[in-house]
Design an enzyme around this catalytic site. Structure first.
Site, PDB file in Angstrom:
ATOM      1  N   HIS A  44      39.704  33.980  45.901  1.00 40.46           N
ATOM      2  CA  HIS A  44      38.923  34.903  45.363  1.00 40.46           C
ATOM      3  C   HIS A  44      37.843  34.176  44.740  1.00 40.46           C
ATOM      4  O   HIS A  44      37.957  34.216  43.429  1.00 40.46           O
ATOM      5  CB  HIS A  44      39.724  36.003  44.944  1.00 40.46           C
ATOM      6  CG  HIS A  44      38.926  36.917  44.088  1.00 40.46           C
ATOM      7  ND1 HIS A  44      39.396  38.422  43.869  1.00 40.46           N
ATOM      8  CD2 HIS A  44      37.395  37.015  44.156  1.00 40.46           C
ATOM      9  CE1 HIS A  44      38.237  38.919  43.480  1.00 40.46           C
ATOM     10  NE2 HIS A  44      37.356  38.458  43.520  1.00 40.46           N
ATOM     11  N   ARG A  46      34.762  33.784  42.300  1.00 43.32           N
ATOM     12  CA  ARG A  46      33.683  34.583  41.634  1.00 43.32           C
ATOM     13  C   ARG A  46      32.369  34.013  41.369  1.00 43.32           C
ATOM     14  O   ARG A  46      32.321  32.726  41.736  1.00 43.32           O
ATOM     15  CB  ARG A  46      34.541  35.196  40.619  1.00 43.32           C
ATOM     16  CG  ARG A  46      35.678  35.962  40.905  1.00 43.32           C
ATOM     17  CD  ARG A  46      36.510  36.610  39.398  1.00 43.32           C
ATOM     18  NE  ARG A  46      36.999  37.502  39.645  1.00 43.32           N
ATOM     19  CZ  ARG A  46      38.685  37.652  39.871  1.00 43.32           C
ATOM     20  NH1 ARG A  46      39.162  36.418  40.254  1.00 43.32           N
ATOM     21  NH2 ARG A  46      39.287  38.859  40.166  1.00 43.32           N
ATOM     22  N   GLU A  75      38.725  37.039  49.453  1.00 43.00           N
ATOM     23  CA  GLU A  75      38.558  38.184  48.756  1.00 43.00           C
ATOM     24  C   GLU A  75      37.427  37.995  47.889  1.00 43.00           C
ATOM     25  O   GLU A  75      36.898  36.778  47.487  1.00 43.00           O
ATOM     26  CB  GLU A  75      39.829  38.392  47.708  1.00 43.00           C
ATOM     27  CG  GLU A  75      41.090  38.518  48.331  1.00 43.00           C
ATOM     28  CD  GLU A  75      42.134  38.858  47.304  1.00 43.00           C
ATOM     29  OE1 GLU A  75      43.214  39.064  47.798  1.00 43.00           O
ATOM     30  OE2 GLU A  75      41.852  38.326  46.166  1.00 43.00           O
ATOM     31  N   HIS A 196      48.920  42.255  43.988  1.00 44.67           N
ATOM     32  CA  HIS A 196      48.539  42.032  42.504  1.00 44.67           C
ATOM     33  C   HIS A 196      49.905  42.485  41.747  1.00 44.67           C
ATOM     34  O   HIS A 196      50.371  43.618  41.579  1.00 44.67           O
ATOM     35  CB  HIS A 196      47.670  43.293  41.821  1.00 44.67           C
ATOM     36  CG  HIS A 196      46.803  42.901  40.830  1.00 44.67           C
ATOM     37  ND1 HIS A 196      45.632  42.090  40.784  1.00 44.67           N
ATOM     38  CD2 HIS A 196      47.058  43.031  39.413  1.00 44.67           C
ATOM     39  CE1 HIS A 196      45.385  41.790  39.537  1.00 44.67           C
ATOM     40  NE2 HIS A 196      46.054  42.326  38.734  1.00 44.67           N
TER      41      HIS A 196
END
Length: 246
Positions: A44, A46, A75, A196
């Site tokens: 993921h 960012r 993601e 999660h």
């Protein structure tokens, strides 16, 4: 078909970045995960690239191509930079999450009821490139029912509330809430992912919910790996120092 495991490598990337060099190698740990039986790997990236980087995407795509039948899942928040990286690399799956740029970690799903019209062209762009799309969503029936209008292939249930309840010994309400959301998703023809804070303690109970195609696990898996292996490695260092002294 059994639920597949995608190992999230963000925490490996976080450790790597803290030293300013490629150690530990995210590629090496992807190989370890896939060699140990994981169906895929996830990152993921960012915008600040504090852990996974955009440059990791192509490198990991090359890794999964060497392990037959495995997948790469990327993601992220669908800004233009993220989408351009994903479209250039064409991972097997792209999971869209509603994170703000500076957000510490994902802590809520999309408001699909509100954002379906915005998400639909993004989903269409990804699917036109041959990429399976999943939307990160809360276990909320209204959000699940809004998802087909976006064209998404799957939804990923955000499981933190279940995991927190399980740790507190009070998980039934959240489990049933997730089970109802999963059942509605299946009725609507949506594939199901989950993730999660799932871990070795709570995962088996969660998967009493039928039809979960994939779980993405990273933080807990990394911590558990440290717990299992840390003492053994310390013992090896101690033994080495003792042997040298002798």
């Amino acid at each position: 078909m059994p639920t597949q495991l995608s190992v999230n490598l963000n925490k490996i990337a976080l450790i790597r970045n803290s030293r300013g060099r490629d150690y530990p190698s995210i590629i090496h740990f992807a190989e370890l995960a896939l060699g140990a039986g994981a169906h895929g790997v996830t990152i993921h990236p960012r915008p600040d690239q504090r852990h996974a980087r955009y440059s990791d995407v192509a490198a990991l795509k090359a890794v999964v191509e060497r392990f037959a039948g495995t997948e790469l899942n990327i993601e992220g928040y669908p800004d233009r930079q993220f989408l351009d990286v994903v479209l250039a690399t064409r991972p097997h799956q792209c999971t869209l999450v509603p994170d703000e740029p500076g957000q510490l970690t994902s802590d809520h799903g999309w408001n699909v009821v509100r954002d379906a019209a915005r998400l639909a062209p993004i989903v269409a762009e990804l699917k036109a490139a041959g990429i399976r799309v999943s939307l990160f969503v809360d276990a909320d029936l209204a959000q699940i029912e809004a998802a087909p209008a976006t064209g998404t292939d799957r939804v990923e249930l955000y499981t933190e509330a279940y995991a927190h309840g399980y740790a507190q010994g009070d998980w039934m309400r959240e489990w049933h809430k997730h089970a109802a959301a999963a059942a509605r998703a299946r009725e609507l023809g949506l594939g199901l992912n989950a993730g999660h804070d799932l871990n070795l303690d709570n995962l088996a109970n969660f998967l009493r919910i039928p039809g979960i195609a994939e779980v993405s696990i990273g933080h807990a898996l990394t911590v558990e790996a440290l717990q299992v292996g840390f003492a053994a490695v310390v013992a090896r260092y101690a033994a080495l120092l003792k042997a040298i002294a002798e």
